[in-house]
Design an enzyme around this catalytic site. Structure first.
Site, PDB file in Angstrom:
ATOM      1  NE  ARG A   1      -0.306   1.677   3.509  1.00  0.00           N
ATOM      2  CZ  ARG A   1       0.791   2.431   3.649  1.00  0.00           C
ATOM      3  NH1 ARG A   1       1.983   1.896   3.882  1.00  0.00           N
ATOM      4  NH2 ARG A   1       0.727   3.746   3.549  1.00  0.00           N
ATOM      5  N   GLY A   2       0.243   2.388  -0.159  1.00  0.00           N
ATOM      6  CA  GLY A   2       1.001   3.624  -0.323  1.00  0.00           C
ATOM      7  C   GLY A   2       1.148   3.872  -1.821  1.00  0.00           C
ATOM      8  CB  ALA A   3       0.400   6.858  -3.881  1.00  0.00           C
TER       9      ALA A   3
ATOM     10  NE  ARG B   1      -6.172   0.883  -2.079  1.00  0.00           N
ATOM     11  CZ  ARG B   1      -5.579   1.427  -1.008  1.00  0.00           C
ATOM     12  NH1 ARG B   1      -4.299   1.163  -0.758  1.00  0.00           N
ATOM     13  NH2 ARG B   1      -6.248   2.223  -0.199  1.00  0.00           N
TER      14      ARG B   1
ATOM     15  CD  GLN C   1      -3.406   2.757   6.663  1.00  0.00           C
ATOM     16  OE1 GLN C   1      -4.035   3.129   7.648  1.00  0.00           O
ATOM     17  NE2 GLN C   1      -3.992   2.554   5.492  1.00  0.00           N
TER      18      GLN C   1
ATOM     19  CG  ASP D   1      -2.979   8.135  -1.852  1.00  0.00           C
ATOM     20  OD1 ASP D   1      -2.830   8.647  -0.722  1.00  0.00           O
ATOM     21  OD2 ASP D   1      -2.701   6.946  -2.111  1.00  0.00           O
TER      22      ASP D   1
ATOM     23  CG  ASN E   1      -2.392  11.632   2.294  1.00  0.00           C
ATOM     24  OD1 ASN E   1      -1.800  10.756   1.658  1.00  0.00           O
ATOM     25  ND2 ASN E   1      -2.126  11.866   3.561  1.00  0.00           N
ATOM     26  CE  LYS E   2      -5.288   5.735   4.148  1.00  0.00           C
ATOM     27  NZ  LYS E   2      -6.273   4.886   3.415  1.00  0.00           N
TER      28      LYS E   2
HETATM   29  O1  MRU Z   1      -4.679   3.308   1.851  1.00  0.00           O
HETATM   30  P1  MRU Z   1      -3.196   3.474   1.854  1.00  0.00           P
HETATM   31  O2  MRU Z   1      -2.519   2.961   3.071  1.00  0.00           O
HETATM   32  O3  MRU Z   1      -2.569   2.971   0.565  1.00  0.00           O
HETATM   33  O4  MRU Z   1      -3.019   5.065   1.849  1.00  0.00           O
HETATM   34  C1  MRU Z   1      -1.735   5.583   1.799  1.00  0.00           C
HETATM   35  C2  MRU Z   1      -1.689   7.052   1.969  1.00  0.00           C
HETATM   36  O5  MRU Z   1      -2.695   7.711   2.050  1.00  0.00           O
HETATM   37  C3  MRU Z   1      -0.354   7.701   1.935  1.00  0.00           C
HETATM   38  O6  MRU Z   1      -0.313   8.830   2.745  1.00  0.00           O
HETATM   39  C4  MRU Z   1      -0.073   8.111   0.486  1.00  0.00           C
HETATM   40  O7  MRU Z   1      -0.164   7.012  -0.373  1.00  0.00           O
HETATM   41  C5  MRU Z   1       1.244   8.734   0.322  1.00  0.00           C
HETATM   42  S1  MRU Z   1       2.479   7.527   0.543  1.00  0.00           S
HETATM   43  C6  MRU Z   1       3.941   8.022   0.116  1.00  0.00           C
END
Ligand code: MRU
Length: 345
Positions: free
Chosen positions: A46-48, A81, A179, A220, A230-231
């Site tokens: 996970r994470g963009a 996603r 997270q 994201d 973002n999250k």
């Molecule tokens: O749902 P996730 O855990 O994939 O969400 C991740 C985030 O929102 C991060 O803050 C975002 O991807 C930036 S990561 C470098």
């Protein structure tokens, strides 16, 4: 000491299973594109930026499967996603190479190297921001786990700490999947960076009592006008930072900037299963009869952003709009060089 989210060798993509951290260190070994798609969908990775790199390798694995076309593999991975722009950039980089008859694995390797390099550059570009503003709040995990190496929001903090700045990081727990508490705290603890995990509800309290000097988060998808996703929970942290007179930074590689997206209203927001909110580790937190809503991201208007920390330096939202409107941020990097100071141009 630094962790790596994923690595590829001889036909196998290996991922640290992020659903199990920090309790267990389990590595998944994936050899087929459908397995990679499932790992992205279920958030084993996970994470963009990290899902973009995983998808790039997923495309490379697909190219070895009989009957797979670049388009069918891209569709499968792209359906996992919707919010992170990086996912689609990673897929497209390898789809194009594959369709053109080039080596898809080389394209995936090159994409991974580019993302790692950009995250490292984000660290260098943003470290000075925290010379004096040393008590920094972050939300979700935007560290090495979310990007392969270095991180986005955590990269400048890593570099500053490595230069001897006595940082302290406030880590939002980040409901519902935690997270922050599970992953960001794990990364910081491994590297000995002082920090404290707080409930999401406590961020405003610590800003108001003067115990936070700055906020930095990842993203994201960043629209042309500087609005960004973002999250979930990021928006309220940005509003709280504004209310308390604190700088609010957003760190991201070029792959997160979506020049085709005019503003935040056009960013697709993923909605995940309600049971992620009503259960914790399979145990009910709410009455079984109670439904839940679970948007995984929110959109923060550009007016709350002090600066975007990019591989090209720190830029204001208005600069993002100007550059994305012309030839994009990448051209900015090539054309004007990276401002080294922490001030946004
Ligand atoms: O749902 P996730 O855990 O994939 O969400 C991740 C985030 O929102 C991060 O803050 C975002 O991807 C930036 S990561 C470098």
């Amino acid at each position: 000491m630094a962790v790596r989210a994923l690595w590829y060798s001889r036909g196998t993509l290996r991922l640290l299973d992020q659903r199990r951290l920090p309790g267990a260190r389990r590595v998944l070994a994936l050899t087929r594109v459908a397995e990679v798609a499932e790992a992205i969908r279920t958030m084993a990775v996970r994470g963009a930026p990290a899902i973009g790199v995983a998808a790039a390798y997923g495309m490379a694995l697909a190219s070895r499967e009989r009957g797979r076309t670049p388009e069918s593999a891209a569709r499968l991975l792209g359906s996992t996603r919707p919010t992170a722009n990086d996912l689609f950039v990673g897929i497209e980089e390898v789809r194009r190479a594959w369709a053109d008859g080039a080596d898809p694995l080389r394209a995936a390797d090159a994409y991974k190297d580019r993302i790692v390099g950009e995250c490292r550059a984000i660290g260098e570009a943003g470290a000075d921001l925290f010379d004096r503003r040393r008590r920094v709040l972050t939300h979700c995990n935007a560290g090495a786990l979310a990007t392969v190496e270095w991180g986005t929001a955590l990269a400048p903090l890593r570099v500053a700490f490595g230069r001897g700045v006595p940082l302290f990081v406030w880590v939002d727990e980040t409901r519902p999947l935690l997270q922050g508490a599970r992953l960001t705290a794990w990364e910081l603890a491994r590297e000995g960076i002082p920090h404290a995990v707080i409930s999401d509800n406590a961020a405003g309290h610590f800003m108001h009592t003067g115990e936070v000097d700055a906020v930095i988060v990842g993203a994201d998808r960043i629209a042309r006008n500087g609005d960004f996703a973002n999250k979930i929970g990021t928006y309220e942290k940005a509003v709280l930072a504004h209310e308390n007179g604190l700088p609010f930074y957003v760190a991201a590689p070029f792959s997160t900037f979506d020049g085709s997206c005019a503003d935040g209203a056009h960013i697709p927001v993923e909605e995940r299963a309600g049971r992620e909110v009503t259960e914790l580790g399979g145990r009910p937190l709410a009455p079984r009869a109670s439904p839940a809503r679970n948007p995984a991201f929110d959109v923060t208007p550009a007016r709350y952003v002090t600066g975007f920390v990019t591989p090209a330096g720190v830029v204001r939202p208005s600069t993002v709009a100007r550059l994305a409107g012309r030839s994009g941020l990448r051209a900015y990097r090539v054309g004007t060089g990276a401002p080294r100071s922490g001030r946004a141009p």
